[in-house]
Design a protein around this motif. Structure first.
Motif, mmCIF file in Angstrom:
data_model
loop_
_atom_site.group_PDB
_atom_site.id
_atom_site.type_symbol
_atom_site.label_atom_id
_atom_site.label_comp_id
_atom_site.label_asym_id
_atom_site.label_seq_id
_atom_site.Cartn_x
_atom_site.Cartn_y
_atom_site.Cartn_z
ATOM 1 N N GLU B 320 0.662 -0.755 0.047
ATOM 2 C CA GLU B 320 -0.391 0.077 -0.160
ATOM 3 C C GLU B 320 0.930 1.218 -0.332
ATOM 4 N N VAL B 321 0.026 2.326 -0.835
ATOM 5 C CA VAL B 321 0.782 3.471 -0.603
ATOM 6 C C VAL B 321 -0.006 4.441 -0.323
ATOM 7 N N PRO B 337 7.203 16.784 3.653
ATOM 8 C CA PRO B 337 6.176 16.148 3.307
ATOM 9 C C PRO B 337 6.792 14.419 3.518
ATOM 10 N N LYS B 338 5.933 13.522 3.791
ATOM 11 C CA LYS B 338 5.864 12.357 4.430
ATOM 12 C C LYS B 338 5.027 11.979 3.402
ATOM 13 N N ARG B 339 5.101 10.599 3.629
ATOM 14 C CA ARG B 339 4.724 9.808 2.262
ATOM 15 C C ARG B 339 4.409 7.976 3.074
ATOM 16 N N GLU B 340 3.695 7.084 3.578
ATOM 17 C CA GLU B 340 3.517 6.084 4.040
ATOM 18 C C GLU B 340 3.296 4.757 3.009
ATOM 19 N N TRP B 356 9.880 10.454 3.634
ATOM 20 C CA TRP B 356 10.678 11.870 4.194
ATOM 21 C C TRP B 356 10.924 12.766 3.078
ATOM 22 N N GLY B 357 10.427 13.979 2.848
ATOM 23 C CA GLY B 357 11.375 14.821 1.496
ATOM 24 C C GLY B 357 10.835 14.645 0.266
ATOM 25 N N LYS B 358 11.642 15.072 -0.493
ATOM 26 C CA LYS B 358 11.988 14.514 -1.838
ATOM 27 C C LYS B 358 11.871 13.253 -2.150
ATOM 28 N N GLU B 361 8.097 12.673 -2.196
ATOM 29 C CA GLU B 361 7.104 13.742 -3.222
ATOM 30 C C GLU B 361 7.562 12.507 -4.787
ATOM 31 N N GLY B 362 8.670 12.339 -4.431
ATOM 32 C CA GLY B 362 9.394 12.085 -5.528
ATOM 33 C C GLY B 362 8.968 10.190 -6.256
ATOM 34 N N TYR B 363 8.389 9.900 -5.449
ATOM 35 C CA TYR B 363 7.957 7.965 -5.064
ATOM 36 C C TYR B 363 6.612 8.152 -6.034
#
Lengths: 118, 615
Positions: B320-321, B337-340, B356-358, B361-363
């Motif tokens: 999952e993203v 910014p963060k993404r799990e 985190w960070g870039k 964002e870039g994922y």
């Protein structure tokens, strides 16, 4: 101190009774049945599962405790008999395994007398 | 006295087949152009003895010169002084060893003739055939002697001027010293070159403090022997940042070797490289024997074993993203910014990993990719969680065996299995009541819980001594999920947040209590749940009793209060520092309150007595 020491009544289980013959002990136990003929003695199960006969006080009144779990304070006659001096109700629910573990810990030489008062 | 050297000897020695006794047992009269001691790293000595010194010699027959080693049994000749530079001797017995494809002559027996000045103009034998990857070969001729002879070699051939510079291939003019292993780098040796891959490059970081400001970035170099961190500052950083790219291999030399600042790095190397103006970095296109990323994967079920804040490597399928979100950092007040990601693997466990960070964002990888992570930090949020730090790196669908295994497993069964997430039983979250970490009130005060840098959450067991009865509750919005205070406006109560009015508010407890245990006393704050448990009734009911009693006497209300005190509870608390009007105080708030289950507590105590602690 020595007079007080003679008044101790440590908690025991059935296995320990032989060591305390003639002394006053407390037995936390579960009521099994009454010895109906004499109405004076009844059977209990100690925290380690051993069965003990308790001889009640002869007051003329039948001894009818309210609770299933009791703490009987009495003098040890022999390995399976205690002559009751007093009785405390412990309610209808008691974790006997915990009681047994505690009793064993009480008598552990590290703790007996230091941590657990008797 | 002039000696006649046996010309052609060098050629013969270097070219004859190994078992050609006619060459190796024939006498050769040669001059020693150089005698250099090298520390034998190979265990040519018996075990438990330090390896003996070995001497590297250069033998000339007047036309050519070759490298050779002196057999240890002849070491005494050098120590005596019989054998030294310019000595002429008859090599009576020698042998040829093949090391890494190169020939090494070992002189087994010789007879010293005498000494005289250098005869002839010998040139390096085989200079014309010397392969272009000269560095590696050079090193190869000295088995196990490590990188130290390499500079020795380049400096011990002063006579062989024509040979050396033409060795380096390509456009570079400088002669490349042989390639060092990263493990061999130290401040004591500054003539080195490493060939390594950039396994991780950080973003450009900017800082400003009292002393000034600047920018820097870090890289991690890796080769077969180990890893080392490199840092570039300011102008050098600007130059190198575009030049160094993750995944590519470079030759690096002339960087400064400093002691590692362990605080900023989690690598094990004692040293780190400072990349400076004079540092030379050259991309390496030689794609043979390049070091690949080394991983030490932990199965997700084993994360429990790793302590909080430890580092590890994991590989898993991204099940999952989450979408990109951002949180404001407490420390720097910046929005990050963060993404799990939710990772799963064969062990049947799932875990959350935060980017985190870039990186966040870039994922944009597709569903169900397999990602290998290196150097992620283990946290205990929700049991176990993972987080990228600046030194972490990730590789999507890496070309390694574990990835294929995971792919196979996931495609066949993994997609259907339901996964366990790590539960909170062992490492409880901040709200859970942790028996093992039970603190006494005095402990908490002494240790200064709640001050910056100190833990905030603690568990304790205390008895209520007194409840402040003046401000027990506040009128709250009865709307769903809203607990905001409502203000009375005539007959109705208005909630600002919900923008609605209600006929009657739902009162919620807010209480200030004094609790104590054997060690001390403290004031704690509790909210509605605390009040409900302590009083055994809702705030509305309590207020009713209070109101009723004002008319008669305060008896009933006081009774309720009275019953509440002297009861003991297990408390899960949070300590926080508050400042108001110059006064800073630490306030303790109750997050969770639990009644005491004597059976459970007694069991716990019993376990403690049976445990090793009590011995």
């Amino acid at each position: 101190m020595s007079a007080l020491e003679r008044e101790i009544s440590p908690r025991v289980n059935a296995e320990m009774l032989p060591k305390w013959i003639g002394k006053t002990v407390r037995l936390t136990c579960k009521l099994l049945n009454f010895d109906s003929e004499s109405e004076r003695s009844f059977r209990v199960e100690a925290s380690d599962g051993g069965q003990v006969v308790i001889q009640a006080i002869n007051t003329g009144e039948p001894f009818r405790p309210d609770d299933i779990y009791l703490e009987v304070i009495g003098k040890v006659i022999d390995a399976t008999t205690i002559s009751m001096l007093g009785c405390i109700g412990m309610g209808n629910e008691l974790d006997m395994k915990l009681v047994n573990d505690t009793v064993i810990l009480i008598h552990d030489p590290r703790f007996f007398g230091k941590m657990f008062s008797y | 006295m002039a000696f006649q050297l046996s010309t052609g000897s060098c050629e013969k020695l270097q070219t004859a087949p190994q078992n050609d006794t006619s060459v190796y047992e024939a006498p050769h009269t040669l001059q020693f152009l150089s005698v250099k001691k090298v520390h034998g790293a190979t265990a040519s000595g018996t075990p438990n003895q330090p390896p003996p010194d070995r001497y590297r010699i250069i033998l000339s027959d007047g036309v050519h010169f070759i490298q050779a080693m002196l057999a240890t049994q002849l070491n005494h000749l050098i120590l005596d002084g019989q054998l030294q530079r310019n000595t002429v001797a008859v090599i009576e017995k020698s042998t040829c060893n093949l090391v890494q494809g190169k020939r090494l002559i070992i002189v087994l027996d010789l007879k010293v003739l005498g000494s005289m000045e250098k005869l002839g103009e010998p040139i390096q034998f085989g200079a014309s055939e010397e392969s272009t990857s000269g560095g590696a070969d050079r090193q190869g001729s000295l088995p196990g002697a490590g990188p130290t002879p390499a500079p020795v070699a380049s400096s011990s051939t002063p006579a062989a001027k024509p040979a050396v510079p033409s060795r380096a291939p390509g456009a570079t003019q400088r002669s490349r010293t042989s390639v060092y292993p990263i493990e061999g780098l130290s401040p004591y040796q500054n003539n080195w070159t490493i060939k390594a891959r950039v396994t991780q490059k950080s973003e450009m970081k900017h800082w400003s403090n009292q002393r000034g400001e600047g920018k820097l970035f870090n890289v991690t170099f890796m080769d077969d022997s180990g890893e080392i961190r490199g840092t570039a500052f300011n102008m050098v950083a600007d130059d190198l940042y575009p030049q160094l790219q993750e995944g590519k291999v470079y030759y690096v030399s002339k960087a400064r070797v400093n002691l590692a600042k362990k605080k900023f790095s989690n690598l094990t190397n004692d040293y780190e490289l400072g990349l400076e103006k004079g540092t030379e970095i050259e991309e390496c296109h030689d794609t043979t024997n390049l070091p690949v990323m080394k991983y030490n994967f932990v199965p997700l079920s084993g994360l429990e074993q790793i302590a909080k804040d430890g580092m590890c490597d994991v590989i898993g399928v991204v099940k999952e993203v989450s979408s990109l979100s951002s949180i404001t950092s407490k420390a720097t007040q910046k929005e990050i910014p963060k993404r799990e990601l939710t990772l799963v693997d064969k062990s049947g466990f799932s875990v959350r990993l935060t980017l985190w960070g870039k990186q966040a964002e870039g994922y944009d990888a597709e569903e169900n990719v397999i990602i290998a992570f290196k150097g992620v930090r283990v946290g205990d949020f929700g049991g176990r969680s993972l987080s990228m730090v600046s030194t972490s790196s990730m590789q999507i669908n890496p070309d390694i065996q574990e990835c294929y295994d995971l792919r196979g497993w996931y495609d066949s069964q993994g997609a259907q299995t339901s996964f366990h997430a790590h539960s909170n039983m062992n490492a409880a979250t901040s709200f859970g009541f942790r028996h093992e970490e039970l603190r006494s009130l005095d402990d908490v005060k002494q240790a200064g819980y709640g001050m910056p840098d100190r833990p905030e959450y603690f568990s304790t067991r205390a008895t209520i001594m007194h409840i402040k009865s003046d401000n027990l509750s506040y009128p709250a919005c009865p709307g769903p999920n809203c607990q905001k205070k409502v203000t009375e406006q005539g007959d109705s109560w208005r909630c600002e947040k919900c923008d609605k009015s209600y006929p009657a508010p739902e009162h919620r407890y807010i209480m200030s209590m004094s609790v104590a245990d054997h060690s001390g006393q403290a004031w704690v704050q509790g909210f509605n749940d605390v009040g409900t448990m302590v009083f055994g009734m809702t705030a509305n009911e309590l207020l009713e009793i209070k109101a009723r009693n004002i008319e008669r006497d305060e008896g009933q209300f006081n009774l309720v209060l009275h019953k509440a005190i002297c009861s003991t509870y297990n408390l899960s608390c949070r300590a926080k520092q508050d400042t108001f009007n110059e006064q800073t105080r630490i306030r303790y708030g109750i997050s969770r309150i639990y009644p005491i289950n004597y059976r459970e507590e007694a069991n716990y105590l019993k376990d403690l007595l049976y445990s090793p602690w009590s011995r």
